[in-house]
Design a protein around this motif. Structure first.
Motif, PDB file in Angstrom:
ATOM      1  N   LEU A  57       0.811  -1.216   0.000  1.00  0.00           N
ATOM      2  CA  LEU A  57       0.000   0.000   0.000  1.00  0.00           C
ATOM      3  C   LEU A  57       0.844   1.267   0.000  1.00  0.00           C
ATOM      4  CD1 LEU A  57      -2.788  -1.252   2.424  1.00  0.00           C
ATOM      5  CD2 LEU A  57      -2.938  -0.960  -0.063  1.00  0.00           C
ATOM      6  N   ASP A  58       2.012   1.238   0.610  1.00  0.00           N
ATOM      7  CA  ASP A  58       2.886   2.407   0.570  1.00  0.00           C
ATOM      8  C   ASP A  58       3.407   2.635  -0.843  1.00  0.00           C
ATOM      9  OD1 ASP A  58       2.563   2.915   3.274  1.00  0.00           O
ATOM     10  OD2 ASP A  58       4.335   1.758   3.857  1.00  0.00           O
ATOM     11  N   THR A  59       3.869   1.560  -1.485  1.00  0.00           N
ATOM     12  CA  THR A  59       4.359   1.667  -2.858  1.00  0.00           C
ATOM     13  C   THR A  59       3.241   2.098  -3.802  1.00  0.00           C
ATOM     14  OG1 THR A  59       6.040  -0.023  -2.476  1.00  0.00           O
ATOM     15  CG2 THR A  59       5.402   0.362  -4.764  1.00  0.00           C
ATOM     16  N   LEU A  60       2.055   1.535  -3.584  1.00  0.00           N
ATOM     17  CA  LEU A  60       0.921   1.909  -4.421  1.00  0.00           C
ATOM     18  C   LEU A  60       0.579   3.389  -4.235  1.00  0.00           C
ATOM     19  CD1 LEU A  60      -1.359   1.226  -6.359  1.00  0.00           C
ATOM     20  CD2 LEU A  60      -2.698   0.412  -4.408  1.00  0.00           C
ATOM     21  N   GLY A  61       0.591   3.860  -2.998  1.00  0.00           N
ATOM     22  CA  GLY A  61       0.306   5.264  -2.754  1.00  0.00           C
ATOM     23  C   GLY A  61       1.295   6.180  -3.470  1.00  0.00           C
ATOM     24  N   SER A  62       2.571   5.808  -3.463  1.00  0.00           N
ATOM     25  CA  SER A  62       3.579   6.610  -4.160  1.00  0.00           C
ATOM     26  C   SER A  62       3.342   6.614  -5.656  1.00  0.00           C
ATOM     27  CB  SER A  62       4.982   6.073  -3.848  1.00  0.00           C
ATOM     28  OG  SER A  62       5.271   6.180  -2.465  1.00  0.00           O
ATOM     29  N   ALA A  63       2.954   5.447  -6.206  1.00  0.00           N
ATOM     30  CA  ALA A  63       2.679   5.369  -7.640  1.00  0.00           C
ATOM     31  C   ALA A  63       1.463   6.205  -8.023  1.00  0.00           C
ATOM     32  CB  ALA A  63       2.478   3.913  -8.051  1.00  0.00           C
ATOM     33  N   LEU A  64       0.433   6.181  -7.181  1.00  0.00           N
ATOM     34  CA  LEU A  64      -0.754   6.990  -7.455  1.00  0.00           C
ATOM     35  C   LEU A  64      -0.418   8.475  -7.399  1.00  0.00           C
ATOM     36  CD1 LEU A  64      -3.467   5.022  -5.415  1.00  0.00           C
ATOM     37  CD2 LEU A  64      -3.056   4.953  -7.881  1.00  0.00           C
ATOM     38  N   ALA A  65       0.420   8.861  -6.448  1.00  0.00           N
ATOM     39  CA  ALA A  65       0.834  10.258  -6.353  1.00  0.00           C
ATOM     40  C   ALA A  65       1.615  10.668  -7.600  1.00  0.00           C
ATOM     41  CB  ALA A  65       1.677  10.480  -5.096  1.00  0.00           C
ATOM     42  N   ALA A  66       2.502   9.786  -8.072  1.00  0.00           N
ATOM     43  CA  ALA A  66       3.274  10.090  -9.275  1.00  0.00           C
ATOM     44  C   ALA A  66       2.372  10.197 -10.493  1.00  0.00           C
ATOM     45  CB  ALA A  66       4.334   9.008  -9.491  1.00  0.00           C
ATOM     46  N   ALA A  67       1.365   9.321 -10.558  1.00  0.00           N
ATOM     47  CA  ALA A  67       0.429   9.373 -11.679  1.00  0.00           C
ATOM     48  C   ALA A  67      -0.355  10.674 -11.661  1.00  0.00           C
ATOM     49  CB  ALA A  67      -0.506   8.173 -11.621  1.00  0.00           C
ATOM     50  N   ARG A  68      -0.814  11.059 -10.496  1.00  0.00           N
ATOM     51  CA  ARG A  68      -1.594  12.289 -10.380  1.00  0.00           C
ATOM     52  C   ARG A  68      -0.737  13.510 -10.709  1.00  0.00           C
ATOM     53  NH1 ARG A  68      -6.223  15.030 -10.945  1.00  0.00           N
ATOM     54  NH2 ARG A  68      -6.343  16.773  -9.481  1.00  0.00           N
ATOM     55  N   ALA A  69       0.543  13.458 -10.347  1.00  0.00           N
ATOM     56  CA  ALA A  69       1.429  14.583 -10.638  1.00  0.00           C
ATOM     57  C   ALA A  69       1.625  14.771 -12.136  1.00  0.00           C
ATOM     58  CB  ALA A  69       2.778  14.372  -9.952  1.00  0.00           C
ATOM     59  N   ARG A  70       1.523  13.679 -12.870  1.00  0.00           N
ATOM     60  CA  ARG A  70       1.690  13.754 -14.330  1.00  0.00           C
ATOM     61  C   ARG A  70       0.432  14.243 -15.029  1.00  0.00           C
ATOM     62  NH1 ARG A  70       4.591   8.266 -16.552  1.00  0.00           N
ATOM     63  NH2 ARG A  70       6.264   8.084 -14.989  1.00  0.00           N
ATOM     64  N   SER A  71      -0.733  13.902 -14.466  1.00  0.00           N
ATOM     65  CA  SER A  71      -1.982  14.209 -15.164  1.00  0.00           C
ATOM     66  C   SER A  71      -3.141  14.254 -14.179  1.00  0.00           C
ATOM     67  CB  SER A  71      -2.265  13.145 -16.229  1.00  0.00           C
ATOM     68  OG  SER A  71      -3.568  13.274 -16.757  1.00  0.00           O
ATOM     69  N   GLY A  72      -4.134  15.046 -14.516  1.00  0.00           N
ATOM     70  CA  GLY A  72      -5.348  15.090 -13.715  1.00  0.00           C
ATOM     71  C   GLY A  72      -6.324  13.994 -14.072  1.00  0.00           C
ATOM     72  N   ARG A  73      -5.963  13.146 -15.043  1.00  0.00           N
ATOM     73  CA  ARG A  73      -6.849  12.044 -15.460  1.00  0.00           C
ATOM     74  C   ARG A  73      -6.042  10.747 -15.465  1.00  0.00           C
ATOM     75  NH1 ARG A  73     -11.531  12.702 -18.348  1.00  0.00           N
ATOM     76  NH2 ARG A  73     -10.884  11.282 -20.028  1.00  0.00           N
ATOM     77  N   ALA A  74      -5.705  10.275 -14.283  1.00  0.00           N
ATOM     78  CA  ALA A  74      -4.947   9.033 -14.136  1.00  0.00           C
ATOM     79  C   ALA A  74      -5.875   7.907 -13.698  1.00  0.00           C
ATOM     80  CB  ALA A  74      -3.821   9.220 -13.115  1.00  0.00           C
ATOM     81  N   ALA A  75      -5.420   6.680 -13.882  1.00  0.00           N
ATOM     82  CA  ALA A  75      -6.232   5.513 -13.515  1.00  0.00           C
ATOM     83  C   ALA A  75      -5.364   4.454 -12.858  1.00  0.00           C
ATOM     84  CB  ALA A  75      -6.935   4.932 -14.740  1.00  0.00           C
ATOM     85  N   LEU A  76      -6.013   3.623 -12.054  1.00  0.00           N
ATOM     86  CA  LEU A  76      -5.407   2.420 -11.476  1.00  0.00           C
ATOM     87  C   LEU A  76      -6.140   1.225 -12.052  1.00  0.00           C
ATOM     88  CD1 LEU A  76      -3.817   0.649  -9.430  1.00  0.00           C
ATOM     89  CD2 LEU A  76      -5.587   1.209  -7.739  1.00  0.00           C
ATOM     90  N   LEU A  77      -5.392   0.318 -12.646  1.00  0.00           N
ATOM     91  CA  LEU A  77      -5.946  -0.921 -13.182  1.00  0.00           C
ATOM     92  C   LEU A  77      -5.612  -2.032 -12.197  1.00  0.00           C
ATOM     93  CD1 LEU A  77      -7.430  -2.322 -15.433  1.00  0.00           C
ATOM     94  CD2 LEU A  77      -5.337  -2.311 -16.797  1.00  0.00           C
ATOM     95  N   LEU A  78      -6.640  -2.575 -11.543  1.00  0.00           N
ATOM     96  CA  LEU A  78      -6.461  -3.527 -10.452  1.00  0.00           C
ATOM     97  C   LEU A  78      -6.969  -4.906 -10.860  1.00  0.00           C
ATOM     98  CD1 LEU A  78      -5.550  -3.500  -7.418  1.00  0.00           C
ATOM     99  CD2 LEU A  78      -7.972  -3.197  -6.848  1.00  0.00           C
ATOM    100  N   SER A  79      -6.241  -5.940 -10.466  1.00  0.00           N
ATOM    101  CA  SER A  79      -6.646  -7.327 -10.701  1.00  0.00           C
ATOM    102  C   SER A  79      -7.121  -7.914  -9.377  1.00  0.00           C
ATOM    103  CB  SER A  79      -5.461  -8.140 -11.251  1.00  0.00           C
ATOM    104  OG  SER A  79      -5.799  -9.488 -11.465  1.00  0.00           O
ATOM    105  N   ASN A  80      -8.399  -8.327  -9.309  1.00  0.00           N
ATOM    106  CA  ASN A  80      -9.011  -8.775  -8.053  1.00  0.00           C
ATOM    107  C   ASN A  80      -9.938  -9.964  -8.311  1.00  0.00           C
ATOM    108  OD1 ASN A  80     -10.012  -8.772  -5.336  1.00  0.00           O
ATOM    109  ND2 ASN A  80     -11.785  -7.562  -5.990  1.00  0.00           N
ATOM    110  N   PRO A  81      -9.509 -11.190  -7.965  1.00  0.00           N
ATOM    111  CA  PRO A  81      -8.233 -11.626  -7.402  1.00  0.00           C
ATOM    112  C   PRO A  81      -7.071 -11.387  -8.374  1.00  0.00           C
ATOM    113  CG  PRO A  81      -9.911 -13.309  -7.106  1.00  0.00           C
ATOM    114  CD  PRO A  81     -10.471 -12.313  -8.075  1.00  0.00           C
ATOM    115  N   HIS A  82      -5.867 -11.395  -7.816  1.00  0.00           N
ATOM    116  CA  HIS A  82      -4.711 -10.978  -8.600  1.00  0.00           C
ATOM    117  C   HIS A  82      -4.157 -12.117  -9.452  1.00  0.00           C
ATOM    118  CE1 HIS A  82      -1.587  -7.954  -9.348  1.00  0.00           C
ATOM    119  NE2 HIS A  82      -0.785  -8.997  -9.516  1.00  0.00           N
ATOM    120  N   ASN A  83      -3.955 -11.816 -10.698  1.00  0.00           N
ATOM    121  CA  ASN A  83      -3.308 -12.710 -11.660  1.00  0.00           C
ATOM    122  C   ASN A  83      -1.935 -12.125 -11.956  1.00  0.00           C
ATOM    123  OD1 ASN A  83      -2.520 -14.167 -13.935  1.00  0.00           O
ATOM    124  ND2 ASN A  83      -4.234 -13.529 -15.212  1.00  0.00           N
ATOM    125  N   PRO A  84      -0.815 -12.832 -11.616  1.00  0.00           N
ATOM    126  CA  PRO A  84      -0.677 -14.287 -11.525  1.00  0.00           C
ATOM    127  C   PRO A  84      -0.539 -14.865 -10.123  1.00  0.00           C
ATOM    128  CG  PRO A  84       1.481 -13.326 -11.856  1.00  0.00           C
ATOM    129  CD  PRO A  84       0.504 -12.174 -11.779  1.00  0.00           C
TER     130      PRO A  84
END
Length: 410
Positions: free
Chosen positions: A156-183
């Motif tokens: 969750l810490d790494t994910l939070g940093s990635a989301l922050a970096a995505a938001r810093a690049r653009s106001g229209r960012a997305a997270l693509l999540l696999s639930n349950p996770h593959n592989p």
């Protein structure tokens, strides 16, 4: 909740033990046709099972009636709604906030177009299903990786940093999540998903959740629909019966919008609805509505194979590290101790020609086809993904071959 296995102990013999290998080799789909006849294919996500009787009956009825026109109606959405309420205690699925799309990945691509623009960043939790990379890049978006933790779960810490970096690049960012996770076969917990939703809201990143493996949670874990957690109102989820009932060749999936995403869903192009197959919609609807007994038998067989795989690896490939998956029929095997580590790079493909390291060795010397880990992105090199949705006999033969190949090599 009561599990499917506990709810229907008399569900019958495992579908995984009903087809002889000669009948499997006569199939014309990808799993059994991509490699020569001496190869045991444990790679692409097809199962070695007969069609669930309720699905077969629905298809035969449609064919006999000449019911082969265009799809119509809300039957698919209603079947998924009822299934989600009965098995996941999720009562918030509104069929009015759904759309039928050709398949989950095409639905993801169309949803990315709704919530992001060309060049915008999309976060993925690597290692992850290779088409996440391919479809994202094909749509003209860029990928930011948020690697999983050493335990195979969301960091969750790494994910939070990635989301922050995505938001810093653009106001229209997305997270693509696999639930349950593959592989990895990880079934994300409600607490983990709520933390994801909170982080996404904090950084104003839209979430698109691939839940194609949702019905395939094995004993010991529980599936939580992403749209059922607090803070996920503006997210999307996609589901189909493709994996759990082996219907990849019958195209149809359901795109579900959270309450705050309904306006976005209404912008989806009308031509997207032309892609799903009417017979696919019939099959997927029948699976969710009437296929629980068959699925219970399958889950029992998969749970047994999950345990058998652990025993076989301990006996024949003790160097390989194996964390039994909580969901899916996919095993993520750490083969780095074999000394075949090939760093590679993620290409977004999982095709026959894209093999490296241990997957290449096991194909060449054991005649067992696996998915090469390096195409799953960061953290995948030196791993293989093994599909254990096959008969115990084939699984035994495959692992014995792999063990012999390693012993011969050394």
């Amino acid at each position: 909740m009561t599990s499917l296995l506990a709810a229907a102990p008399d569900a019958g013999p495992s579908p995984l033990e009903q087809l002889p290998i000669a009948q499997l080799r006569a199939r014309t789909s990808m799993k059994w046709r991509a490699y020569p006849a001496d190869v045991l294919p444990l790679w692409v996500a097809e199962m070695d099972v007969p069609l669930a009787p309720p699905v077969a009956a629905a298809l035969h009825a449609a064919i006999d009636a000449g019911d082969t026109g265009y799809p119509a109606g809300a039957g698919y959405a209603l079947a998924v709604r009822d299934y989600a309420a009965a098995h996941w205690a999720w009562h918030g699925l509104d069929p009015g906030r759904t759309a039928i799309v050709p398949d989950v990945m095409m639905g993801i691509a169309e949803t990315l177009k709704l919530v992001t623009s060309s060049g915008d960043p999309v976060v993925v939790c690597a290692p992850v299903y290779p088409p996440f990379y391919a479809f994202t890049r094909s749509a003209g978006r860029t990928v930011i990786e948020a690697p999983l933790g050493a335990d195979g779960r969301l960091d969750l810490d790494t994910l939070g940093s990635a989301l922050a970096a995505a938001r810093a690049r653009s106001g229209r960012a997305a997270l693509l999540l696999s639930n349950p996770h593959n592989p990895t076969g990880t079934a994300h917990t409600r607490a983990e998903l709520q933390a994801v939703a909170a982080a996404a809201a904090r950084h104003q990143v839209r979430v698109i959740c691939d839940e194609i493996h949702a019905p395939l949670v094995l004993p010991g874990a529980q599936f939580t629909p992403y749209l059922s957690v607090d803070g996920a109102d503006d997210a999307f989820a996609l589901i189909s019966a493709s994996k759990a009932w082996n219907l990849a060749g019958l195209k149809a999936a359901l795109l579900i919008a959270g309450p705050a995403a309904a306006a976005d869903l209404r912008r989806i192009p009308e031509e997207v609805s032309h892609g799903p197959s009417h017979l696919g919609v019939i099959a997927h609807t029948a699976a969710f509505r009437d296929g629980q007994r068959w699925l219970t038998s399958l889950l029992a067989g998969l749970a047994a194979n999950r345990d058998l795989l652990g025993e076989l690896l301990a006996a024949h490939l003790p160097q390989v590290r194996y964390r039994p998956p909580e969901a899916t029929y996919l095993a993520w095997l750490d083969c780095r101790a074999l000394g075949l580590h090939d760093p590679g790079t993620a290409t977004g493909n999982h095709i026959v020609s894209d093999l490296a390291g241990p997957a290449r060795m096991f194909l060449d010397h054991a005649r067992v086809a696996l998915s090469s880990g390096h195409v799953f992105g960061h953290g995948g090199a030196g791993f293989v993904r093994l599909n254990f949705a096959t008969s115990p006999a084939i699984l035994r033969q495959a692992i014995q071959r792999m063990g012999e190949a390693v012993r011969t090599r050394h």
